[in-house]
Write a protein that holds these residues in place. Structure first.
Motif, PDB file in Angstrom:
ATOM      1  N   SER A 211      58.789  35.883  29.739  1.00  0.00           N
ATOM      2  CA  SER A 211      59.781  35.483  30.735  1.00  0.00           C
ATOM      3  C   SER A 211      60.304  36.717  31.447  1.00  0.00           C
ATOM      4  N   GLY A 212      60.823  36.509  32.642  1.00  0.00           N
ATOM      5  CA  GLY A 212      61.361  37.600  33.436  1.00  0.00           C
ATOM      6  C   GLY A 212      61.408  37.200  34.897  1.00  0.00           C
ATOM      7  N   SER A 213      61.835  38.098  35.758  1.00  0.00           N
ATOM      8  CA  SER A 213      61.816  37.810  37.193  1.00  0.00           C
ATOM      9  C   SER A 213      60.360  37.753  37.653  1.00  0.00           C
ATOM     10  N   PRO A 214      60.075  37.055  38.749  1.00  0.00           N
ATOM     11  CA  PRO A 214      58.693  37.021  39.247  1.00  0.00           C
ATOM     12  C   PRO A 214      58.101  38.413  39.442  1.00  0.00           C
ATOM     13  N   SER A 215      58.897  39.343  39.971  1.00  0.00           N
ATOM     14  CA  SER A 215      58.366  40.693  40.198  1.00  0.00           C
ATOM     15  C   SER A 215      58.068  41.401  38.880  1.00  0.00           C
ATOM     16  N   GLU A 216      58.927  41.217  37.870  1.00  0.00           N
ATOM     17  CA  GLU A 216      58.692  41.826  36.563  1.00  0.00           C
ATOM     18  C   GLU A 216      57.409  41.295  35.937  1.00  0.00           C
ATOM     19  N   LEU A 217      57.211  39.981  36.035  1.00  0.00           N
ATOM     20  CA  LEU A 217      56.016  39.382  35.435  1.00  0.00           C
ATOM     21  C   LEU A 217      54.750  39.852  36.138  1.00  0.00           C
ATOM     22  N   LYS A 218      54.823  40.004  37.444  1.00  0.00           N
ATOM     23  CA  LYS A 218      53.632  40.430  38.194  1.00  0.00           C
ATOM     24  C   LYS A 218      53.272  41.878  37.897  1.00  0.00           C
ATOM     25  N   GLN A 219      54.247  42.678  37.527  1.00  0.00           N
ATOM     26  CA  GLN A 219      53.951  44.054  37.157  1.00  0.00           C
ATOM     27  C   GLN A 219      53.174  44.131  35.845  1.00  0.00           C
ATOM     28  N   ARG A 220      53.230  43.060  35.039  1.00  0.00           N
ATOM     29  CA  ARG A 220      52.486  43.030  33.771  1.00  0.00           C
ATOM     30  C   ARG A 220      50.986  43.177  33.984  1.00  0.00           C
ATOM     31  N   VAL A 221      50.491  42.713  35.120  1.00  0.00           N
ATOM     32  CA  VAL A 221      49.040  42.733  35.343  1.00  0.00           C
ATOM     33  C   VAL A 221      48.583  44.030  36.006  1.00  0.00           C
ATOM     34  N   GLY A 222      49.471  45.017  36.098  1.00  0.00           N
ATOM     35  CA  GLY A 222      49.052  46.347  36.552  1.00  0.00           C
ATOM     36  C   GLY A 222      49.360  46.660  37.992  1.00  0.00           C
ATOM     37  N   GLY A 223      50.179  45.857  38.636  1.00  0.00           N
ATOM     38  CA  GLY A 223      50.581  46.177  39.997  1.00  0.00           C
ATOM     39  C   GLY A 223      49.544  45.782  41.039  1.00  0.00           C
ATOM     40  N   ASP A 224      49.501  46.554  42.140  1.00  0.00           N
ATOM     41  CA  ASP A 224      48.637  46.234  43.272  1.00  0.00           C
ATOM     42  C   ASP A 224      47.174  46.597  42.989  1.00  0.00           C
ATOM     43  N   VAL A 225      46.305  46.011  43.790  1.00  0.00           N
ATOM     44  CA  VAL A 225      44.890  46.401  43.786  1.00  0.00           C
ATOM     45  C   VAL A 225      44.531  46.866  45.196  1.00  0.00           C
ATOM     46  N   LEU A 226      44.189  48.151  45.310  1.00  0.00           N
ATOM     47  CA  LEU A 226      43.815  48.751  46.583  1.00  0.00           C
ATOM     48  C   LEU A 226      42.300  48.941  46.606  1.00  0.00           C
ATOM     49  N   THR A 227      41.675  48.485  47.678  1.00  0.00           N
ATOM     50  CA  THR A 227      40.223  48.640  47.818  1.00  0.00           C
ATOM     51  C   THR A 227      39.916  49.513  49.030  1.00  0.00           C
ATOM     52  N   ILE A 228      39.168  50.581  48.787  1.00  0.00           N
ATOM     53  CA  ILE A 228      38.761  51.494  49.865  1.00  0.00           C
ATOM     54  C   ILE A 228      37.236  51.568  49.897  1.00  0.00           C
ATOM     55  N   GLU A 229      36.676  51.359  51.070  1.00  0.00           N
ATOM     56  CA  GLU A 229      35.225  51.492  51.250  1.00  0.00           C
ATOM     57  C   GLU A 229      34.949  52.670  52.176  1.00  0.00           C
ATOM     58  N   LEU A 230      34.098  53.598  51.721  1.00  0.00           N
ATOM     59  CA  LEU A 230      33.733  54.771  52.515  1.00  0.00           C
ATOM     60  C   LEU A 230      32.353  54.572  53.148  1.00  0.00           C
ATOM     61  N   THR A 231      32.112  55.252  54.257  1.00  0.00           N
ATOM     62  CA  THR A 231      30.811  55.118  54.917  1.00  0.00           C
ATOM     63  C   THR A 231      29.714  55.790  54.090  1.00  0.00           C
ATOM     64  N   ALA A 232      30.020  56.940  53.499  1.00  0.00           N
ATOM     65  CA  ALA A 232      29.058  57.677  52.671  1.00  0.00           C
ATOM     66  C   ALA A 232      29.789  58.852  52.048  1.00  0.00           C
TER      67      ALA A 232
END
Length: 324
Positions: A211-232
């Motif tokens: 239990s917790g605030s929605p933001s607290e619970l969402k931090q349980r899964v490790g926060g954000d997921v950032l995806t970066i694609e490079l040309t080479a």
């Protein structure tokens, strides 16, 4: 609420469930089908006996003073209970009499509630002519006629279209913010819990897992997921992992999937480092954690899977009935 258990025969519907709801909060209870959500509400509104432990509502013992508890709570059940043969106003006034609200006060309150839920134009129509959304809104008005301190909502928007569901969210938010109404609700809609609730509890097999605030619970899964694609270019996994707060990096071809608490904090350092290495960013995107990911981590299944399973079961029941 002290740790309580509710048992039906040999089955533990609730096991050592314990939580507190503060005045003015909106608290949501989410969980798979059969997890104990409705049992929890029935226990707190005196309709289910407590096998072990103690629960209080507004300082009143649920087991020892059920009448006193019922005086301060409103209940909007999952089932539609309004009388089809009565009109909207008559249903509200019937509930008013049951709660000892009479005369001009009852009529005044009923008219205010009909306006709140946008049913004043349908007040004189029989409920059997109402749509599903109108019935849900009427149920809300019925549950509020005696001005309760605490409102229990069991799946209040179940089966409603998104437009009607959004209106129901507006009503609940308005009641909480303008009147200070405390709300305890169960829901299958995670966006509902995320947008409305100050705190959320996930229950599974009769046990509150987290239990917790929605933001607290969402931090349980490790926060954000950032995806970066490079040309080479060369592998920059080690560089990305060296940036403060980066939890994990997974490389696939020229794409990097980065887990971190907050994208906004680390993104400038990531972009600056990639640029300094002479690399070109082809695409960049990020996603915020969701309550569905929390639900998946805690229960082992997605709430979307739960909803799909429920729909499939409903359809299968219809098919079975028609084949008899």
């Amino acid at each position: 609420m002290d740790a309580v258990s509710v048992q039906f025969g040999g089955l533990h519907a609730l096991s050592n469930v314990s939580f507190d709801v503060s005045s003015g909060e909106i608290v949501g209870l989410i969980g798979p089908n059969g997890a104990g959500k409705t049992t929890t509400i029935k226990m707190l509104n005196t309709l289910a006996s407590i096998t072990e432990g103690k629960a209080t509502v507004d300082g009143k013992d649920v087991s020892k003073s059920p009448a006193a508890v019922r005086d301060v709570i409103g209940v909007v059940p999952q089932e539609l209970t309004a009388d089809d043969e009565l009109n909207g106003m008559e249903n509200i006034l019937l509930s008013a009499r049951l709660h000892h609200v009479r005369g001009d006060e009852a009529k005044k309150r009923a008219n205010e509630l009909l306006m709140l839920v946008d049913l004043e134009g349908a007040a004189g129509r029989r409920v059997k002519t109402y749509s599903g959304g109108m019935r849900r809104r009427l149920q809300l008005a019925i549950g509020l006629i005696h001005t309760p301190k605490l409102l229990f909502l069991d799946e209040p928007t179940l089966g409603l279209d998104i437009q009607t569901r959004t209106k129901m969210w507006e009503y609940m938010s308005k009641l909480n913010k303008e009147q200070g109404l405390t709300i305890f609700m169960t829901t299958h809609y995670l966006e509902e819990a995320d947008g409305l609730c100050n705190r959320v509890a996930i229950i599974d097999h009769g046990v509150i897992k987290v239990s917790g605030s929605p933001s607290e619970l969402k931090q349980r899964v490790g926060g954000d997921v950032l995806t970066i694609e490079l040309t080479a270019g060369p592998d920059i996994t080690d560089f990305l992992r060296s940036i403060p707060d980066v939890h994990d990096v997974v490389k696939t071809d020229q794409s990097y999937r980065i887990k971190l608490p907050k994208t906004e904090k680390a993104l400038p350092a990531i972009v600056e480092g990639v640029t300094k290495k002479g690399l070109e960013i082809k695409e960049i995107a990020f996603t915020k954690p969701t309550l569905d990911e929390v639900f998946l981590e805690v229960t082992g299944k997605s709430m979307r899977d739960e909803a799909a399973g429920e729909s499939e079961s409903y359809i299968q029941n219809i098919i079975t009935e028609r084949m008899k």
